[in-house]
Scaffold this active site. Structure first.
Site, mmCIF file in Angstrom:
data_model
loop_
_atom_site.group_PDB
_atom_site.id
_atom_site.type_symbol
_atom_site.label_atom_id
_atom_site.label_comp_id
_atom_site.label_asym_id
_atom_site.label_seq_id
_atom_site.Cartn_x
_atom_site.Cartn_y
_atom_site.Cartn_z
ATOM 1 N N ASP A 1 -5.235 1.986 5.762
ATOM 2 C CA ASP A 1 -4.557 2.145 4.477
ATOM 3 C C ASP A 1 -5.543 1.886 3.329
ATOM 4 O OD1 ASP A 1 -3.012 1.876 2.204
ATOM 5 O OD2 ASP A 1 -1.420 0.737 3.170
ATOM 6 N N ARG B 1 3.106 4.312 4.728
ATOM 7 C CA ARG B 1 2.944 2.848 4.674
ATOM 8 C C ARG B 1 3.703 2.251 5.855
ATOM 9 N NH1 ARG B 1 1.047 2.362 -0.678
ATOM 10 N NH2 ARG B 1 -0.368 0.667 -0.249
ATOM 11 N N SER C 1 -4.139 0.211 0.088
ATOM 12 C CA SER C 1 -4.014 -1.250 0.159
ATOM 13 C C SER C 1 -5.376 -1.924 0.110
ATOM 14 C CB SER C 1 -3.300 -1.667 1.441
ATOM 15 O OG SER C 1 -1.960 -1.266 1.389
ATOM 16 N N GLN D 1 -1.665 0.511 8.931
ATOM 17 C CA GLN D 1 -2.184 -0.522 8.024
ATOM 18 C C GLN D 1 -3.706 -0.633 8.039
ATOM 19 O OE1 GLN D 1 -0.146 -4.239 8.682
ATOM 20 N NE2 GLN D 1 1.529 -3.653 7.355
ATOM 21 N N TYR E 1 7.878 2.854 -1.980
ATOM 22 C CA TYR E 1 7.412 3.185 -3.328
ATOM 23 C C TYR E 1 8.562 3.154 -4.317
ATOM 24 C CZ TYR E 1 3.052 4.852 -1.271
ATOM 25 O OH TYR E 1 1.864 4.926 -0.613
HETATM 26 P P1 NAD Z 1 2.011 1.207 -6.301
HETATM 27 O O1 NAD Z 1 0.569 1.053 -6.664
HETATM 28 O O2 NAD Z 1 2.554 2.562 -6.023
HETATM 29 O O3 NAD Z 1 2.898 0.578 -7.482
HETATM 30 C C1 NAD Z 1 2.671 -0.725 -7.946
HETATM 31 C C2 NAD Z 1 3.975 -1.449 -8.145
HETATM 32 O O4 NAD Z 1 4.578 -1.032 -9.379
HETATM 33 C C3 NAD Z 1 5.039 -1.231 -7.072
HETATM 34 O O5 NAD Z 1 5.351 -2.490 -6.498
HETATM 35 C C4 NAD Z 1 6.209 -0.641 -7.847
HETATM 36 O O6 NAD Z 1 7.471 -1.047 -7.328
HETATM 37 C C5 NAD Z 1 5.972 -1.216 -9.221
HETATM 38 N N1 NAD Z 1 6.705 -0.604 -10.349
HETATM 39 C C6 NAD Z 1 6.994 0.703 -10.587
HETATM 40 N N2 NAD Z 1 7.714 0.816 -11.731
HETATM 41 C C7 NAD Z 1 7.852 -0.445 -12.243
HETATM 42 C C8 NAD Z 1 8.478 -0.981 -13.389
HETATM 43 N N3 NAD Z 1 9.122 -0.236 -14.285
HETATM 44 N N4 NAD Z 1 8.423 -2.323 -13.577
HETATM 45 C C9 NAD Z 1 7.794 -3.136 -12.693
HETATM 46 N N5 NAD Z 1 7.179 -2.676 -11.581
HETATM 47 C C10 NAD Z 1 7.217 -1.351 -11.360
HETATM 48 O O7 NAD Z 1 2.353 0.224 -5.117
HETATM 49 P P2 NAD Z 1 1.495 -0.099 -3.793
HETATM 50 O O8 NAD Z 1 0.667 -1.284 -4.008
HETATM 51 O O9 NAD Z 1 0.837 1.154 -3.343
HETATM 52 O O10 NAD Z 1 2.652 -0.511 -2.782
HETATM 53 C C11 NAD Z 1 3.726 0.394 -2.573
HETATM 54 C C12 NAD Z 1 4.623 -0.097 -1.479
HETATM 55 O O11 NAD Z 1 4.010 -0.017 -0.212
HETATM 56 C C13 NAD Z 1 5.095 -1.528 -1.622
HETATM 57 O O12 NAD Z 1 6.456 -1.528 -1.294
HETATM 58 C C14 NAD Z 1 4.325 -2.264 -0.589
HETATM 59 O O13 NAD Z 1 4.981 -3.415 -0.144
HETATM 60 C C15 NAD Z 1 4.230 -1.216 0.477
HETATM 61 N N6 NAD Z 1 3.137 -1.409 1.430
HETATM 62 C C16 NAD Z 1 3.429 -1.330 2.774
HETATM 63 C C17 NAD Z 1 2.424 -1.467 3.694
HETATM 64 C C18 NAD Z 1 2.719 -1.374 5.162
HETATM 65 O O14 NAD Z 1 1.868 -1.052 5.918
HETATM 66 N N7 NAD Z 1 3.902 -1.593 5.617
HETATM 67 C C19 NAD Z 1 1.144 -1.678 3.293
HETATM 68 C C20 NAD Z 1 0.863 -1.733 1.924
HETATM 69 C C21 NAD Z 1 1.895 -1.579 0.996
#
Ligand code: NAD
Length: 372
Positions: free
Chosen positions: A127, A119, A130, A124, A230
């Site tokens: 991805d 990520r 996303s 991006q 994550y």
């Molecule tokens: P994911 O689908 O793996 O998880 C969904 C969400 O569930 C996460 O935000 C996680 O923190 C949350 N979670 C886990 N346990 C929990 C609990 N007990 N209570 C409440 N929430 C809980 O997440 P995702 O959508 O794949 O995103 C993962 C990460 O990647 C995030 O930090 C996001 O900001 C980041 N991201 C970065 C980029 C980039 O290019 N820089 C792009 C997309 C996402």
């Protein structure tokens, strides 16, 4: 290189891995493209549009027998049987499924799982997690709105005032943040919870209230930071405090959208049966984590069930319900990834020093290289 676009065979999978726009770009990149007859139909991309973009239309064996095969879902046994050893596969191949990866390696494939891309900013545009989760978060709110017997916005009418719906979003990664934004656009009052401290600012910037579960130890704070963006499993004491708060908020809510996930693990239980029992009749829960066991033990995969007067929506493939846009974004993710592994003459070059390429490469030469 010859690129094959097969029709997806998994039941309910309506997406396609290339659309006419990306096919045109492959052809200008000196590739040839064979699309299986009807591959794009369920996403509303007719064969004629692929032909107009420069592709030829073929049968299953021709599309799967190409040098490079673009898929949405990992190929099943019968699809793999059509694929050539040493051919290249790009798709969402489930990097945590060791048996599935072993089968791809045994078939002699060089396979890239796009879910495993880091990520980071450079990745991006490719991805897939996303691009698809964003649509799932949007669709989850629309499904909830459709199931709910009331409206989302506050409405003042001559016959009286209707209260705005209260929405709770659990887990605010890509899907959860889009769910917040969509629910806000529809006029709901939104609250949200996540373990990662960075989520607070994102939740508040969308105009929602952060459900604050304070950290009581340095260990809790450290684990909550997660790894690579994550989440990690939180200590039991924090989870117990979160459960009390979440339960209180859910009892006040009309709609709960739950998206909480931890990579490679069962989904954490956030909505217990007692909480569902205490929710208002007619409330709706959309459990986006259902494929990994669900954030609510009462939700059932690919069904809408009613428990204790609450509707639980457990559809596991929401992007397939918006297949035209989901395919378009997915196809562009693949097109951008292809730029990393093919040169201007349409030849495959797999750079060993590109962290995105090496993270996505699951198997080659008969060996599983890595799992995410
Ligand atoms: P994911 O689908 O793996 O998880 C969904 C969400 O569930 C996460 O935000 C996680 O923190 C949350 N979670 C886990 N346990 C929990 C609990 N007990 N209570 C409440 N929430 C809980 O997440 P995702 O959508 O794949 O995103 C993962 C990460 O990647 C995030 O930090 C996001 O900001 C980041 N991201 C970065 C980029 C980039 O290019 N820089 C792009 C997309 C996402």
């Amino acid at each position: 290189m010859q690129i094959g676009i097969p029709r997806e065979s998994l039941p309910g999978e309506t997406r396609v891995a290339a659309i006419p726009e990306t096919v045109k770009k492959f052809i200008s990149g000196k590739h040839t493209v064979v699309v299986e007859q009807g591959a794009g139909l369920s996403a509303h991309y007719p064969d004629a549009a692929y032909v107009a973009a420069g592709a030829s239309i073929g049968n299953t064996a021709q599309a799967l027998g190409a040098d490079l095969v673009l898929k949405v879902r990992t190929p099943n046994d019968s699809e793999r049987a059509h694929m050539k050893p040493d051919s290249v596969l790009i798709g969402m191949l489930d990097p945590f499924d060791q048996a599935g990866l072993a089968a791809l390696a045994a078939a002699g494939l060089t396979a890239f799982a796009l879910e495993a891309a880091p990520r980071i900013t450079r990745a991006q545009s490719m991805d897939v997690l996303s691009s698809q989760a964003n649509l799932a978060g949007y669709k989850a709110v629309l499904l909830a709105a459709n199931q709910y017997g009331r409206l989302f916005p506050m409405m003042m009418t001559a016959a009286g005032t209707l209260k705005a719906a209260r929405v709770v979003v659990l887990g605010t990664g890509v899907a959860g943040l889009q769910a917040i934004a969509t629910a806000k656009r529809l006029g709901a009052v939104v609250e949200a919870s996540d373990v990662r401290p960075a989520a607070r600012e994102q939740i508040e910037s969308l105009g929602a209230k952060f459900i604050d579960v304070p950290f009581e130890t340095d260990e809790e704070r450290e684990i909550a930071q997660g790894v690579g963006g994550y989440a990690r499993p939180m200590p039991a004491a924090w989870m117990a405090r979160q459960a009390i708060l979440v339960s209180e908020r859910c009892k006040q809510a009309d709609i709960v959208i739950s998206t909480a996930l931890i990579p490679g693990r069962p989904a954490p239980t956030l909505i217990t049966e007692e909480t569902v029992q205490a929710m208002k009749p007619g409330s709706v829960i959309v459990d986006l984590a259902v494929e990994r066991g669900g954030n609510c033990p009462l939700s059932e995969k690919d069904k809408i069930v009613n428990k204790h007067g609450v509707s639980l929506i457990g559809y596991s493939n929401l992007p397939a319900m918006v297949a035209t846009d989901a395919s378009a974004l997915y196809a562009r993710n693949i097109l951008d990834f292809m730029k990393l592994i093919a040169n201007a003459n349409g030849e495959l070059l797999i750079p060993q020093d590109d962290e995105i390429v090496t993270a996505c490469l699951m198997c080659t030469g008969g060996k599983v290289l890595r799992s995410a």
